[in-house]
Design an enzyme around this catalytic site. Structure first.
Site, PDB file in Angstrom:
ATOM      1  N   ASP A  10     -16.655   2.468  -2.814  1.00 35.76           N
ATOM      2  CA  ASP A  10     -16.787   1.011  -2.755  1.00 35.76           C
ATOM      3  C   ASP A  10     -17.832   0.595  -3.776  1.00 35.76           C
ATOM      4  O   ASP A  10     -18.911   1.196  -3.840  1.00 35.76           O
ATOM      5  CB  ASP A  10     -17.230   0.551  -1.361  1.00 35.76           C
ATOM      6  N   GLU A 129      -7.071  -4.372   6.039  1.00 40.17           N
ATOM      7  CA  GLU A 129      -8.323  -4.315   6.820  1.00 40.17           C
ATOM      8  C   GLU A 129      -8.016  -4.863   8.199  1.00 40.17           C
ATOM      9  O   GLU A 129      -7.599  -6.019   8.329  1.00 40.17           O
ATOM     10  CB  GLU A 129      -9.394  -5.173   6.124  1.00 40.17           C
TER      11      GLU A 129
END
Lengths: 243, 204
Positions: A10, A129
């Site tokens: 990330d 998500e």
């Protein structure tokens, strides 16, 4: 063996970061060094995610991807802030092999249909998500786990497969960065309530090598993505090398 | 050093292949449409998108190049979809003629169980089929990265160098005939061993 182990990176403002439940992002290090570490660990693939691109309406990782892929010869998927066919083209021309789409296709699902037609199904990944609301309802989020959508996870999984994607990366917001183990609740729910026709990758929560083995025992064809366990050295390099 | 080119015919992960060839071999160039192709000694055809779409582009922009390569027996290396295009016919999105350099058809992998998923994505072992190219023996039983839903069904099975399998489908994953090589897997994404294979193909 079907299962793949994917190293997840990330990124925010040129640094590798990691949060907990997609919040409280902490600096981890340099993306090129960490990608190199994952390569040396013999991970199967690398998933690079720009954590703030969608939120800030930008994407800035193309130059970075060029540098990362120069000496790393495993598949690399780029995700975060990819909003158009032009963005996908740029990603593929920068050295990415696949592109992950979330916020943009929630807002405009037709983009997914077009993308998989133009670039080929196997290069387009639906990144999802998900957050648990009740025992029978999971909802999908966009903009790095920040904004709820009112869309049910199961409906969305059906839709992305229908519109065309080569893989699904399913992130548990509840487990992300917690090192509490994979969200088996989530994967059990999904396998009971939907028909998965494409490879599925579960992300979020992995804390040690046993978590990976256990996931494989229960869900033979499900692959996994891991980040914190690698960043904080919770798994020995030799566990990966002996695979 | 041989002059290696990569056919840049659209929207592929061309850069990945470029990096991989450059890393070991050094010299590599992209070949764009309308570019002079007389100095091409080896041409890699990567692939992305669908069979039909790719063939339309090849027929529109690269017909002369392909005729030149084949009549001069210049080495062509097809990867993934690029490998499919070498065959007589594909059936992705309706039947469509391929380049016809290798006899056979491109077909969709069959799911045997309800839990089977497509595409076939991941690292799979390859098995040696034909021992006649001894230089490639060392890759037998090694794992390479695959990412595909379609496979090649050869008319002459002795053209298959390696095979692999997925969900009880056994299929050829590397073909060879005279100046033609085709690979179903991605050597450019298969770590050092993939780079070595690319280099061996260039030198063969």
């Amino acid at each position: 063996m079907i299962q793949r182990i994917i190293g997840r990176i990330d990124i925010k403002n040129e640094f590798v970061i990691k949060g907990i439940n997609f919040e409280g992002l902490r600096k981890i290090g340099d993306p090129i060094e960490i990608a190199q570490k994952f390569y040396e660990y013999k991970l199967d693939e690398i998933f690079i995610y720009d954590a703030v691109a969608s939120l800030y309406g930008r994407n800035s990782l193309f130059e970075l991807i060029k540098k990362i892929t120069k000496e790393i010869f495993i598949p690399v998927c780029l995700s975060g802030g990819i909003r158009s066919l032009k963005d996908i083209e740029r990603a593929l021309l920068s050295g990415a092999d696949k592109v992950g789409l979330n916020s943009a296709i929630v807002k405009n699902p037709k983009l997914l249909k077009k993308a998989s037609k133009v670039f080929g199904l196997s290069n387009i990944v639906a990144t999802i998500e998900a957050k648990k609301k009740t025992d029978t309802y999971w909802e999908i989020y966009i903009n790095n786990g920040r904004d709820q959508t009112g869309i049910s996870l199961i409906d969305w999984i059906n839709k992305v497969q229908d519109y065309g994607c080569g893989e699904i990366i399913l992130s548990s917001i509840d487990r992300d960065g917690t090192l509490k183990g994979f969200d088996l609740d989530l994967i059990n729910f999904v396998s009971k309530r939907s028909k998965i026709n494409v490879p599925l990758i579960l992300s979020g929560g992995c804390s040690n090598y046993n978590d990976i083995i256990n996931l494989k025992k229960k869900h033979k064809s499900v692959s996994c993505a891991i980040a914190s366990a690698l960043h904080y050295n919770k798994i020995n390099k030799k566990d990966f090398l002996k695979r | 050093m041989k002059k290696v080119h990569i056919l840049n015919y659209g929207l592929g992960n061309v850069f990945s292949l470029y990096n991989a060839i450059k890393y070991k071999h050094g010299n590599v160039n992209l070949l764009n449409k309308k570019q002079n192709f007389n100095d091409v000694e080896i041409l890699f055809i990567p692939g992305v998108g669908s069979f039909n779409q790719a063939m339309n582009i090849l027929n529109r922009d690269f017909k002369k190049l392909l005729i030149h390569l084949n009549s001069n027996k210049i080495k062509i290396v097809g990867i993934c979809l690029g490998h499919h295009l070498l065959f007589t016919e594909g059936d992705e999105g309706g039947a469509c003629s391929g380049l016809g350099l290798i006899n056979g058809k491109i077909k969709l992998l069959k799911k045997r169980n309800s839990s089977d998923v497509l595409p076939n994505i991941g690292w799979r072992e390859i098995k040696l089929k034909s021992p006649k190219l001894s230089i490639f023996k060392k890759y037998d039983k090694h794992k390479f990265y695959f990412c595909h839903s379609y496979f090649s069904k050869l008319k002459y099975s002795n053209q298959s160098v390696f095979s692999s399998s997925y969900c009880h489908n056994e299929f050829s994953c590397m073909v060879y005939d005279e100046n033609i090589f085709g690979l179903q897997f991605h050597p450019e994404k298969s770590r050092e061993i993939g780079l070595e294979l690319i280099n061996d193909i260039i030198r063969y």
